[in-house]
Design an enzyme around this catalytic site. Sequence first.
Site, PDB file in Angstrom:
ATOM      1  N   ALA A   8      58.125  33.701  28.964  1.00  0.00           N
ATOM      2  CA  ALA A   8      59.406  34.421  28.859  1.00  0.00           C
ATOM      3  C   ALA A   8      59.806  34.569  27.391  1.00  0.00           C
ATOM      4  O   ALA A   8      59.720  33.615  26.616  1.00  0.00           O
ATOM      5  CB  ALA A   8      60.495  33.677  29.624  1.00  0.00           C
TER       6      ALA A   8
ATOM      7  N   ILE B  27      62.175  37.334  24.392  1.00  0.00           N
ATOM      8  CA  ILE B  27      62.991  38.519  24.113  1.00  0.00           C
ATOM      9  C   ILE B  27      62.866  38.881  22.632  1.00  0.00           C
ATOM     10  O   ILE B  27      62.429  38.061  21.816  1.00  0.00           O
ATOM     11  CB  ILE B  27      64.487  38.284  24.429  1.00  0.00           C
ATOM     12  CG1 ILE B  27      65.029  37.079  23.624  1.00  0.00           C
ATOM     13  CG2 ILE B  27      64.716  38.088  25.919  1.00  0.00           C
ATOM     14  CD1 ILE B  27      66.559  36.977  23.617  1.00  0.00           C
ATOM     15  N   THR B  28      63.290  40.091  22.310  1.00  0.00           N
ATOM     16  CA  THR B  28      63.464  40.476  20.907  1.00  0.00           C
ATOM     17  C   THR B  28      64.916  40.912  20.705  1.00  0.00           C
ATOM     18  O   THR B  28      65.550  41.444  21.631  1.00  0.00           O
ATOM     19  CB  THR B  28      62.546  41.668  20.524  1.00  0.00           C
ATOM     20  OG1 THR B  28      62.695  42.697  21.501  1.00  0.00           O
ATOM     21  CG2 THR B  28      61.094  41.243  20.442  1.00  0.00           C
TER      22      THR B  28
ATOM     23  N   GLN C 222      56.982  40.202  10.425  1.00  0.00           N
ATOM     24  CA  GLN C 222      57.223  41.615  10.753  1.00  0.00           C
ATOM     25  C   GLN C 222      58.619  42.003  10.289  1.00  0.00           C
ATOM     26  O   GLN C 222      59.592  41.261  10.542  1.00  0.00           O
ATOM     27  CB  GLN C 222      57.081  41.827  12.264  1.00  0.00           C
ATOM     28  CG  GLN C 222      57.384  43.213  12.762  1.00  0.00           C
ATOM     29  CD  GLN C 222      56.466  44.278  12.173  1.00  0.00           C
ATOM     30  OE1 GLN C 222      55.311  44.012  11.845  1.00  0.00           O
ATOM     31  NE2 GLN C 222      56.965  45.477  12.003  1.00  0.00           N
TER      32      GLN C 222
ATOM     33  N   GLY D 214      62.184  43.269  10.259  1.00  0.00           N
ATOM     34  CA  GLY D 214      63.179  43.353  11.334  1.00  0.00           C
ATOM     35  C   GLY D 214      63.058  42.234  12.352  1.00  0.00           C
ATOM     36  O   GLY D 214      63.771  42.226  13.355  1.00  0.00           O
TER      37      GLY D 214
ATOM     38  N   TYR E 156      62.411  36.553  15.434  1.00  0.00           N
ATOM     39  CA  TYR E 156      61.268  36.523  16.357  1.00  0.00           C
ATOM     40  C   TYR E 156      60.036  35.887  15.684  1.00  0.00           C
ATOM     41  O   TYR E 156      59.354  35.060  16.293  1.00  0.00           O
ATOM     42  CB  TYR E 156      60.971  37.954  16.797  1.00  0.00           C
ATOM     43  CG  TYR E 156      59.912  38.117  17.852  1.00  0.00           C
ATOM     44  CD1 TYR E 156      60.198  37.922  19.204  1.00  0.00           C
ATOM     45  CD2 TYR E 156      58.620  38.509  17.514  1.00  0.00           C
ATOM     46  CE1 TYR E 156      59.229  38.101  20.183  1.00  0.00           C
ATOM     47  CE2 TYR E 156      57.645  38.695  18.482  1.00  0.00           C
ATOM     48  CZ  TYR E 156      57.960  38.490  19.815  1.00  0.00           C
ATOM     49  OH  TYR E 156      56.981  38.673  20.780  1.00  0.00           O
TER      50      TYR E 156
ATOM     51  N   PRO F 180      49.400  37.396  21.270  1.00  0.00           N
ATOM     52  CA  PRO F 180      49.045  38.792  21.558  1.00  0.00           C
ATOM     53  C   PRO F 180      49.460  39.710  20.413  1.00  0.00           C
ATOM     54  O   PRO F 180      50.454  39.462  19.722  1.00  0.00           O
ATOM     55  CB  PRO F 180      49.873  39.127  22.812  1.00  0.00           C
ATOM     56  CG  PRO F 180      50.396  37.828  23.328  1.00  0.00           C
ATOM     57  CD  PRO F 180      50.486  36.926  22.140  1.00  0.00           C
ATOM     58  N   GLY F 181      48.695  40.786  20.258  1.00  0.00           N
ATOM     59  CA  GLY F 181      49.147  41.896  19.424  1.00  0.00           C
ATOM     60  C   GLY F 181      50.052  42.762  20.288  1.00  0.00           C
ATOM     61  O   GLY F 181      50.803  42.250  21.126  1.00  0.00           O
TER      62      GLY F 181
ATOM     63  N   ILE G 234      51.032  44.844  23.256  1.00  0.00           N
ATOM     64  CA  ILE G 234      50.595  44.960  24.647  1.00  0.00           C
ATOM     65  C   ILE G 234      51.553  45.918  25.360  1.00  0.00           C
ATOM     66  O   ILE G 234      52.774  45.867  25.134  1.00  0.00           O
ATOM     67  CB  ILE G 234      50.635  43.569  25.337  1.00  0.00           C
ATOM     68  CG1 ILE G 234      49.898  42.499  24.501  1.00  0.00           C
ATOM     69  CG2 ILE G 234      50.067  43.663  26.756  1.00  0.00           C
ATOM     70  CD1 ILE G 234      48.426  42.739  24.263  1.00  0.00           C
TER      71      ILE G 234
HETATM   72  N1  LIG Z   1      54.564  43.057  24.708  1.00  0.00           N
HETATM   73  C1  LIG Z   1      53.994  42.719  23.570  1.00  0.00           C
HETATM   74  O1  LIG Z   1      53.388  43.540  22.860  1.00  0.00           O
HETATM   75  C2  LIG Z   1      54.027  41.298  23.086  1.00  0.00           C
HETATM   76  C3  LIG Z   1      53.324  40.999  21.923  1.00  0.00           C
HETATM   77  C4  LIG Z   1      53.300  39.673  21.498  1.00  0.00           C
HETATM   78  C5  LIG Z   1      53.969  38.703  22.205  1.00  0.00           C
HETATM   79  N2  LIG Z   1      54.669  39.050  23.325  1.00  0.00           N
HETATM   80  C6  LIG Z   1      55.339  37.971  24.048  1.00  0.00           C
HETATM   81  O2  LIG Z   1      54.875  37.967  25.382  1.00  0.00           O
HETATM   82  C7  LIG Z   1      55.909  37.525  26.246  1.00  0.00           C
HETATM   83  C8  LIG Z   1      56.139  38.550  27.345  1.00  0.00           C
HETATM   84  O3  LIG Z   1      56.482  39.789  26.735  1.00  0.00           O
HETATM   85  P1  LIG Z   1      56.638  41.127  27.582  1.00  0.00           P
HETATM   86  O4  LIG Z   1      56.385  42.246  26.666  1.00  0.00           O
HETATM   87  O5  LIG Z   1      55.867  41.018  28.846  1.00  0.00           O
HETATM   88  O6  LIG Z   1      58.209  41.069  27.898  1.00  0.00           O
HETATM   89  P2  LIG Z   1      59.056  41.848  28.993  1.00  0.00           P
HETATM   90  O7  LIG Z   1      58.259  42.945  29.625  1.00  0.00           O
HETATM   91  O8  LIG Z   1      60.345  42.172  28.347  1.00  0.00           O
HETATM   92  O9  LIG Z   1      59.305  40.706  30.126  1.00  0.00           O
HETATM   93  C9  LIG Z   1      59.980  39.547  29.756  1.00  0.00           C
HETATM   94  C10 LIG Z   1      60.024  38.569  30.907  1.00  0.00           C
HETATM   95  O10 LIG Z   1      60.719  37.388  30.460  1.00  0.00           O
HETATM   96  C11 LIG Z   1      61.845  37.142  31.287  1.00  0.00           C
HETATM   97  N3  LIG Z   1      62.936  36.549  30.537  1.00  0.00           N
HETATM   98  C12 LIG Z   1      63.555  37.041  29.440  1.00  0.00           C
HETATM   99  N4  LIG Z   1      64.534  36.208  29.025  1.00  0.00           N
HETATM  100  C13 LIG Z   1      64.540  35.161  29.896  1.00  0.00           C
HETATM  101  C14 LIG Z   1      65.319  33.986  30.031  1.00  0.00           C
HETATM  102  N5  LIG Z   1      66.305  33.685  29.165  1.00  0.00           N
HETATM  103  N6  LIG Z   1      65.048  33.144  31.046  1.00  0.00           N
HETATM  104  C15 LIG Z   1      64.054  33.409  31.922  1.00  0.00           C
HETATM  105  N7  LIG Z   1      63.273  34.513  31.846  1.00  0.00           N
HETATM  106  C16 LIG Z   1      63.519  35.379  30.850  1.00  0.00           C
HETATM  107  C17 LIG Z   1      62.205  38.506  31.868  1.00  0.00           C
HETATM  108  O11 LIG Z   1      62.969  38.350  33.055  1.00  0.00           O
HETATM  109  P3  LIG Z   1      63.918  39.581  33.566  1.00  0.00           P
HETATM  110  O12 LIG Z   1      62.985  40.615  34.118  1.00  0.00           O
HETATM  111  O13 LIG Z   1      64.763  38.942  34.604  1.00  0.00           O
HETATM  112  O14 LIG Z   1      64.666  40.067  32.371  1.00  0.00           O
HETATM  113  C18 LIG Z   1      60.807  39.096  32.094  1.00  0.00           C
HETATM  114  O15 LIG Z   1      60.266  38.569  33.305  1.00  0.00           O
HETATM  115  C19 LIG Z   1      57.124  37.278  25.361  1.00  0.00           C
HETATM  116  O16 LIG Z   1      57.182  35.930  24.981  1.00  0.00           O
HETATM  117  C20 LIG Z   1      56.834  38.141  24.150  1.00  0.00           C
HETATM  118  O17 LIG Z   1      57.497  37.675  23.010  1.00  0.00           O
HETATM  119  C21 LIG Z   1      54.721  40.326  23.774  1.00  0.00           C
END
Ligand SMILES: NC(=O)c1ccc[n+]([C@@H]2O[C@H](COP(=O)([O-])OP(=O)(O)OC[C@H]3O[C@@H](n4cnc5c(N)ncnc54)[C@H](OP(=O)(O)O)[C@@H]3O)[C@@H](O)[C@H]2O)c1
Length: 240
Positions: free
Chosen positions: A83, A85-86, A141, A143, A147, A177-178, A180
């Site tokens: 879990a 956020i940004t 990064q 901004g 994070y 991850p980069g 995704i």
């Molecule tokens: N996407 C990328 O390119 C990328 C790159 C590097 C790292 N990451 C990391 O990978 C992880 C997942 O990213 P994602 O892109 O899949 O994010 P996402 O699509 O925004 O999904 C985030 C998930 O986390 C849950 N969540 C957020 N805040 C929470 C809280 N306070 N308590 C419990 N659950 C919470 C959300 O629940 P709700 O649906 O209920 O909001 C959702 O299930 C994150 O840690 C992110 O920083 C992502």
Amino acid sequence: MARLALVTGGTRGIGAGIARSLKEKGYNVVVTYGGNAKKAKEFSESTHIPSYQWDVSDFQACASGIAHIHEKYGQIDILVNNAGITRDGFLHKMTPEMWGDVIQTNLTSCFNMCRAVIETMRNQGFGRIINIASINGLKGQIGQTNYSAAKAGVIGFTKALALESANKGVTINAIAPGYIDTDMIQAIPGSVLDQIVAGIPSKRLGTANEIGQAVLFLADESSGFINGATLNINGGQYMS
Ligand SMILES: NC(=O)c1ccc[n+]([C@@H]2O[C@H](COP(=O)([O-])OP(=O)(O)OC[C@H]3O[C@@H](n4cnc5c(N)ncnc54)[C@H](OP(=O)(O)O)[C@@H]3O)[C@@H](O)[C@H]2O)c1
């Protein structure tokens, strides 16, 4: 009996990809989410993976949530702290709330969740914890001081906890991850995202399933000698 895996933020994006991969491999899987109950319901109905709502930034909520999972399903063998956020913005415009929310949700959540499972994992002599960090915790990064700091913190946390638990059969690793293809990334304005993709040697975004496959590898019993590592999955965008 199949091992039990818990994925935080497992109802969307990367977490959903991880949960699906674990289930396909034969694990019992449960997921958590933050507040999007509609998405969680859709996910659980389509995958038959139960989803539970609690805020991972809240210590007591994590303790109660884990106690409930232990009672209902038994010991958690694999924990994926996904879990996150940004709340992006230049530091000179960043509010204390933007800073605090990101640190609490991305970093303090790892403490909250690990604190709730680590003793039972140590006692049972087996555990796999996989923390989802980020490329931006390694390289920084614009901004994203909040994070990048949180994700760099996740990597330090992973190394320290790995040292503490290595002799108990518990491994703690990170995946960085980069970019995704998830809702988090689709929130980036199109022209900026095009520039980002142009800078990725693979010339594409990664998929949640590709992160899921890496989690399967680290979660496996045969990966017990991999500990405190950070696995980069970024299409060659950054190598460390
Ligand atoms: N996407 C990328 O390119 C990328 C790159 C590097 C790292 N990451 C990391 O990978 C992880 C997942 O990213 P994602 O892109 O899949 O994010 P996402 O699509 O925004 O999904 C985030 C998930 O986390 C849950 N969540 C957020 N805040 C929470 C809280 N306070 N308590 C419990 N659950 C919470 C959300 O629940 P709700 O649906 O209920 O909001 C959702 O299930 C994150 O840690 C992110 O920083 C992502």
